[in-house]
Design a protein around this motif. Structure first.
Motif, PDB file in Angstrom:
ATOM      1  N   TYR A  22       0.819  -1.260   0.150  1.00 34.35           N
ATOM      2  CA  TYR A  22       0.054   0.092  -0.018  1.00 34.35           C
ATOM      3  C   TYR A  22       0.918   1.348   0.028  1.00 34.35           C
ATOM      4  N   VAL A  23       1.622   1.049   1.032  1.00 34.49           N
ATOM      5  CA  VAL A  23       2.459   2.537   1.298  1.00 34.49           C
ATOM      6  C   VAL A  23       3.666   2.728   0.467  1.00 34.49           C
ATOM      7  N   LYS A  24       4.384   1.764   0.169  1.00 35.76           N
ATOM      8  CA  LYS A  24       5.655   1.699  -0.597  1.00 35.76           C
ATOM      9  C   LYS A  24       6.765   2.655   0.291  1.00 35.76           C
ATOM     10  N   ASP A  25       6.712   2.460   1.675  1.00 37.43           N
ATOM     11  CA  ASP A  25       7.708   3.220   2.205  1.00 37.43           C
ATOM     12  C   ASP A  25       7.984   2.268   3.456  1.00 37.43           C
ATOM     13  N   ARG A  26       9.344   1.913   3.882  1.00 40.13           N
ATOM     14  CA  ARG A  26       9.315   1.091   4.967  1.00 40.13           C
ATOM     15  C   ARG A  26       8.738   1.428   6.294  1.00 40.13           C
ATOM     16  N   ASP A  27       9.227   2.896   6.654  1.00 40.64           N
ATOM     17  CA  ASP A  27       8.829   3.593   7.728  1.00 40.64           C
ATOM     18  C   ASP A  27       7.268   3.460   7.899  1.00 40.64           C
ATOM     19  N   ALA A  28       6.605   4.038   6.912  1.00 44.77           N
ATOM     20  CA  ALA A  28       5.197   3.951   6.780  1.00 44.77           C
ATOM     21  C   ALA A  28       4.591   2.804   6.966  1.00 44.77           C
ATOM     22  N   ALA A  29       5.194   1.629   6.311  1.00 47.22           N
ATOM     23  CA  ALA A  29       4.477   0.169   6.230  1.00 47.22           C
ATOM     24  C   ALA A  29       4.548  -0.221   8.077  1.00 47.22           C
ATOM     25  N   LEU A  30       5.553   0.053   8.374  1.00 49.17           N
ATOM     26  CA  LEU A  30       5.653  -0.254   9.959  1.00 49.17           C
ATOM     27  C   LEU A  30       4.722   0.391  10.851  1.00 49.17           C
ATOM     28  N   ASP A  31       4.233   1.686  10.540  1.00 49.33           N
ATOM     29  CA  ASP A  31       3.421   2.443  11.264  1.00 49.33           C
ATOM     30  C   ASP A  31       2.069   1.826  10.811  1.00 49.33           C
ATOM     31  N   VAL A  32       1.597   1.385   9.772  1.00 50.72           N
ATOM     32  CA  VAL A  32       0.376   0.931   9.465  1.00 50.72           C
ATOM     33  C   VAL A  32       0.351  -0.385  10.136  1.00 50.72           C
ATOM     34  N   VAL A  33       1.289  -1.149  10.115  1.00 47.45           N
ATOM     35  CA  VAL A  33       1.004  -2.506  11.180  1.00 47.45           C
ATOM     36  C   VAL A  33       0.951  -2.013  12.523  1.00 47.45           C
ATOM     37  N   GLN A  34       1.734  -1.252  12.965  1.00 45.54           N
ATOM     38  CA  GLN A  34       1.792  -0.912  14.487  1.00 45.54           C
ATOM     39  C   GLN A  34       0.325  -0.442  14.765  1.00 45.54           C
ATOM     40  N   ASN A  35      -0.198   0.538  13.900  1.00 47.73           N
ATOM     41  CA  ASN A  35      -1.827   0.901  14.098  1.00 47.73           C
ATOM     42  C   ASN A  35      -2.784  -0.213  14.270  1.00 47.73           C
ATOM     43  N   ALA A  36      -2.312  -1.104  13.241  1.00 49.69           N
ATOM     44  CA  ALA A  36      -3.488  -2.135  12.907  1.00 49.69           C
ATOM     45  C   ALA A  36      -3.372  -3.131  14.333  1.00 49.69           C
ATOM     46  N   ILE A  37      -2.207  -3.197  14.853  1.00 49.27           N
ATOM     47  CA  ILE A  37      -1.996  -4.013  16.067  1.00 49.27           C
ATOM     48  C   ILE A  37      -2.649  -3.239  17.079  1.00 49.27           C
ATOM     49  N   VAL A  38      -2.469  -2.105  17.204  1.00 53.52           N
ATOM     50  CA  VAL A  38      -3.202  -1.269  18.377  1.00 53.52           C
ATOM     51  C   VAL A  38      -4.726  -1.224  18.140  1.00 53.52           C
ATOM     52  N   GLN A  39      -5.220  -1.265  16.942  1.00 53.30           N
ATOM     53  CA  GLN A  39      -6.643  -1.284  16.897  1.00 53.30           C
ATOM     54  C   GLN A  39      -6.983  -2.642  17.232  1.00 53.30           C
ATOM     55  N   ALA A  40      -6.621  -3.671  17.069  1.00 52.95           N
ATOM     56  CA  ALA A  40      -6.734  -5.149  17.137  1.00 52.95           C
ATOM     57  C   ALA A  40      -6.777  -5.546  18.806  1.00 52.95           C
ATOM     58  N   LEU A  41      -5.655  -5.000  19.309  1.00 53.21           N
ATOM     59  CA  LEU A  41      -5.697  -5.173  20.637  1.00 53.21           C
ATOM     60  C   LEU A  41      -6.633  -4.384  21.415  1.00 53.21           C
ATOM     61  N   THR A  42      -7.149  -3.307  20.989  1.00 56.36           N
ATOM     62  CA  THR A  42      -7.994  -2.346  21.608  1.00 56.36           C
ATOM     63  C   THR A  42      -9.281  -2.946  21.554  1.00 56.36           C
ATOM     64  N   HIS A  43      -9.525  -3.450  20.129  1.00 50.43           N
ATOM     65  CA  HIS A  43     -11.054  -4.208  20.109  1.00 50.43           C
ATOM     66  C   HIS A  43     -11.198  -5.448  19.788  1.00 50.43           C
ATOM     67  N   ILE A  44     -10.310  -6.234  20.592  1.00 46.02           N
ATOM     68  CA  ILE A  44     -10.201  -7.694  20.631  1.00 46.02           C
ATOM     69  C   ILE A  44     -11.442  -8.144  21.161  1.00 46.02           C
ATOM     70  N   HIS A  45     -12.404  -7.427  22.044  1.00 50.29           N
ATOM     71  CA  HIS A  45     -13.427  -7.968  22.550  1.00 50.29           C
ATOM     72  C   HIS A  45     -14.655  -8.058  21.466  1.00 50.29           C
ATOM     73  N   THR A  46     -14.560  -7.372  20.443  1.00 46.10           N
ATOM     74  CA  THR A  46     -15.434  -7.684  19.229  1.00 46.10           C
ATOM     75  C   THR A  46     -15.336  -8.734  18.331  1.00 46.10           C
ATOM     76  N   LEU A  47     -14.111  -9.431  18.458  1.00 49.40           N
ATOM     77  CA  LEU A  47     -13.986 -10.738  17.672  1.00 49.40           C
ATOM     78  C   LEU A  47     -14.695 -11.929  18.472  1.00 49.40           C
ATOM     79  N   LYS A  48     -15.809 -12.094  17.961  1.00 45.16           N
ATOM     80  CA  LYS A  48     -16.651 -13.500  18.301  1.00 45.16           C
ATOM     81  C   LYS A  48     -16.083 -14.568  18.315  1.00 45.16           C
ATOM     82  N   ASP A  49     -15.573 -15.014  17.095  1.00 40.69           N
ATOM     83  CA  ASP A  49     -15.299 -16.399  17.186  1.00 40.69           C
ATOM     84  C   ASP A  49     -13.692 -16.420  16.761  1.00 40.69           C
ATOM     85  N   ALA A  50     -12.793 -16.903  17.694  1.00 43.26           N
ATOM     86  CA  ALA A  50     -11.258 -17.018  17.465  1.00 43.26           C
ATOM     87  C   ALA A  50     -10.959 -17.562  15.940  1.00 43.26           C
TER      88      ALA A  50
END
Length: 167
Positions: A22-50
């Motif tokens: 998507y971003v074609k930039d190493r640092d930006a890609a790392l930021d995107v992944v980090q943001n996704a991980i933060v979102q996932a950890l924050t919203h893990i309670h919304t996952l109904k089925d593992a």
């Protein structure tokens, strides 16, 4: 929560590769992944089925990548490739394909990246993108058609020939 942590640790390279498409930039890609991980950890309670952890997380990652593109509407040049990108010796061929995929519209790029870079089924891609299976198939067909045209035009341009159109 522990399942998510293990999943993230085991698949972080795949997440980075997808974000990089998507971003074609190493640092930006790392930021995107980090943001996704933060979102996932924050919203893990919304996952109904593992059992749906993979599609759930990839959907978050794709959305973060698209959010980044919307916020940074400028084109980022292909400055560097992921470290494991050129491990088969065909650097030029892979670079051409990777560059061509990067020129696709984000919706088409998402389908191609998930299908061919992450080896996901069309059904999983439909779940991740929140679209109908037939829409995914249509986008994949359109993306492959555009890639074929793009790669053909590049090959003709490299030879210095002008394209001929048969009527």
């Amino acid at each position: 929560m522990r399942e998510l942590e293990i999943y993230i640790e085991e698949h972080q390279d795949s997440f980075y590769r997808l974000a990089y498409t998507y971003v074609k930039d190493r640092d930006a890609a790392l930021d995107v992944v980090q943001n996704a991980i933060v979102q996932a950890l924050t919203h893990i309670h919304t996952l109904k089925d593992a059992a749906h952890l993979q599609t759930w997380f990839y959907r978050i990652l794709v959305n973060e990548g698209l959010t980044y593109l919307r916020k940074n509407k400028r084109y980022l040049p292909l400055e560097e490739l992921p470290e494991d990108f050129a491990d088969d010796g065909d650097i030029a061929g892979r670079l051409d394909i990777y560059s061509a995929v990067g020129r696709l519209k984000p919706r088409l790029r998402t389908v191609v990246a998930l299908r061919y870079f992450e080896d996901m089924s069309l059904q999983d891609i439909a779940r991740i993108t929140g679209t109908n299976l037939n829409t995914v198939k249509t986008r994949l067909y359109k993306a492959l058609k555009e890639l074929r045209l793009d790669m053909t035009e590049e090959a003709v341009a490299e030879k210095g020939e002008s394209p001929t159109w048969n009527s």
